[in-house]
Design a protein around this motif. Sequence first.
Motif, short mmCIF file in Angstrom:
data_model
loop_
_atom_site.label_atom_id
_atom_site.label_comp_id
_atom_site.label_asym_id
_atom_site.label_seq_id
_atom_site.Cartn_x
_atom_site.Cartn_y
_atom_site.Cartn_z
N ARG A 256 0.88 -1.29 -0.09
CA ARG A 256 -0.01 0.06 0.06
C ARG A 256 0.89 1.20 0.01
N THR A 257 0.47 2.09 -0.68
CA THR A 257 1.24 3.54 -0.89
C THR A 257 0.29 4.51 0.00
N TYR A 258 0.92 5.34 0.73
CA TYR A 258 0.11 6.15 1.60
C TYR A 258 0.32 7.63 1.29
N ALA A 259 -1.05 8.45 1.40
CA ALA A 259 -0.85 9.82 0.96
C ALA A 259 0.10 10.48 1.84
N SER A 260 0.06 10.09 3.08
CA SER A 260 1.03 10.76 3.94
C SER A 260 1.87 9.86 4.62
N ASP A 261 3.37 10.15 4.65
CA ASP A 261 4.51 9.46 5.04
C ASP A 261 4.21 9.03 6.49
N LEU A 262 4.49 7.64 6.84
CA LEU A 262 4.21 6.96 8.00
C LEU A 262 5.72 7.28 8.86
N VAL A 263 5.62 7.89 9.87
CA VAL A 263 6.87 7.95 10.61
C VAL A 263 6.69 7.45 12.09
N SER A 264 5.80 7.62 12.82
CA SER A 264 5.52 6.89 14.16
C SER A 264 5.56 5.64 14.25
N GLU A 265 5.97 4.92 15.18
CA GLU A 265 5.98 3.62 15.46
C GLU A 265 4.49 3.06 15.48
N GLY A 266 3.62 3.77 15.97
CA GLY A 266 2.37 3.53 16.23
C GLY A 266 1.42 3.63 14.76
N ASP A 267 1.78 4.42 13.94
CA ASP A 267 1.38 4.60 12.66
C ASP A 267 1.78 3.31 11.85
N LEU A 268 2.89 3.09 12.08
CA LEU A 268 3.51 2.03 11.14
C LEU A 268 2.91 0.75 11.59
N GLU A 269 2.85 0.41 12.71
CA GLU A 269 2.31 -1.00 13.43
C GLU A 269 0.91 -0.94 12.85
N ASP A 270 -0.06 0.23 12.81
CA ASP A 270 -1.42 0.14 12.61
C ASP A 270 -1.59 -0.40 11.07
N ALA A 271 -0.73 0.36 10.21
CA ALA A 271 -0.49 -0.04 8.78
C ALA A 271 -0.46 -1.42 8.48
N LEU A 272 0.56 -1.71 9.23
CA LEU A 272 1.06 -3.19 9.25
C LEU A 272 -0.32 -4.14 9.39
N GLU A 273 -0.81 -4.01 10.64
CA GLU A 273 -2.19 -4.90 10.71
C GLU A 273 -2.97 -4.80 9.79
N LYS A 274 -3.38 -3.77 9.01
CA LYS A 274 -4.12 -3.66 8.08
C LYS A 274 -3.77 -4.67 7.02
N ILE A 275 -2.31 -4.45 6.50
CA ILE A 275 -1.95 -5.40 5.47
C ILE A 275 -1.91 -6.86 5.76
N ILE A 276 -1.39 -6.99 6.92
CA ILE A 276 -1.48 -8.67 7.45
C ILE A 276 -2.99 -8.97 7.09
N ASP A 277 -4.12 -8.34 7.76
CA ASP A 277 -5.44 -9.22 7.50
C ASP A 277 -5.83 -8.96 5.98
N ILE A 278 -5.54 -8.19 4.95
CA ILE A 278 -5.73 -8.22 3.55
C ILE A 278 -4.88 -9.39 3.05
N VAL A 279 -3.73 -9.30 3.28
CA VAL A 279 -2.55 -10.34 2.64
C VAL A 279 -3.17 -11.64 2.95
N TRP A 280 -3.30 -11.87 4.07
CA TRP A 280 -3.75 -13.30 4.50
C TRP A 280 -4.97 -13.67 4.10
N ASN A 281 -6.20 -12.91 3.68
CA ASN A 281 -7.14 -13.34 3.17
C ASN A 281 -6.91 -13.79 1.77
N SER A 282 -5.96 -13.11 1.11
CA SER A 282 -5.55 -13.30 -0.35
C SER A 282 -4.72 -14.85 -0.13
N ILE A 283 -4.14 -15.06 0.92
CA ILE A 283 -3.25 -16.06 1.03
C ILE A 283 -4.28 -17.36 1.10
N GLU A 284 -5.23 -17.04 1.89
CA GLU A 284 -6.12 -18.29 2.04
C GLU A 284 -7.03 -18.55 1.09
N LYS A 285 -7.46 -17.35 0.18
CA LYS A 285 -8.11 -17.61 -1.13
C LYS A 285 -7.45 -18.30 -2.15
#
Length: 371
Positions: A256-285
């Motif tokens: 995913r490409t973000y409109a605003s750069d991610l800098v804080s650890e919290g923002d990066l961790e939140d972004a990764l969690e969303k990617i994990i959900d979406i990618v794992w759905n694709s893996i299972e599919k």
Amino acid sequence: MTQQPGLRNGLRKIIHIDMDAFFASVEQRDHPELRGKPVAVGSASARGVVAAASYEARKYGVRSAMASVTAKRRCPDLIFVKHRFDVYREISRQIRAIFFTHSDLVEPLSLDEAYIDVTHDKMGIGNATRIAEMIRAEIKKQTGLTASAGVSYNKFIAKIASDQNKPDGICVIKPHQGADFVARLPVRRFFGVGPKTAERMAALGIHSGADLRAQSEAFLRQHFGKSAGYLYRASRGVDHREVKPDRIRKSVGGERTYASDLVSEGDLEDALEKIIDIVWNSIEKAGAHGRTVTLKAKYADFRQITRSRSLDRNVEDKAEFAAIGRELLTSIMPVENGVRLLGLTLANLEGVEEKDEGKPVDEAGQAMFEF
């Protein structure tokens, strides 16, 4: 193009079958109380993601890979149901068995779609449109589900055509109609043309297949690099790729490409969690099993890095996939420049030899998407 033996005028008869809202339709089939209602397969949690949406939900703009909170906001009456991938896989096997009654040249793209080359069909029917209708009727008879079909002389057009008359429809594009059909398509319908590429094309006055066809290959190469050849041919309705039943998928992932750069650890961790959900759905599919998890990060200055971890066995489940992804993210923190793109991939897939890794692959070989 060199004509291959057995091909009339070098043309093939290709069918692309795409199940209609597959996961959601299975749930509505098995749970009558859900029929006619907006249904999303996925989790309704704050970090949940929609894996599939019924057509009733799609009317509200609910789409797969959408955050569940967004989906619920668009459709307050949306009903979330937990996925049952074992059931979907079994139905997929049943459907593929139907394909193989007509041809051995079957190339699955996922659980719910596949290419079938019926240039020389097993039953000797000789008419691709009739075969597509027979396949759709048999799927309905055996599973109670509907499928849409695209019938054409190449993979590119057949895949687009299968989406033309959804749900429960068929679209046939004959060789003499191909160029005109493609000319009327918006460029966003071309495989590989995402929102950002479409924006670049619009800035150049390219909005349709006809606009693409009006450009020289040199012009396309100047602006779109290695995609130029594909765009040049596709805009003319040309696609020489064969249906490959022994297709090897090298990896499954997303970024995913973000409109605003991610800098804080919290923002990066939140972004990764969303990617994990979406990618794992694709893996299972995809029914994929692999040993290597790779994190990709592109910084604000466009410098790109990857971090990988390989196991001596397949990644066991989503929890382990997520844990490895978080571990890889931790290894690149803190970030100084900000991250503009983040991605996660499962590779070293079961049945793929290590020597194949890292080589370029086409649409059929790699499931990587930008969302």
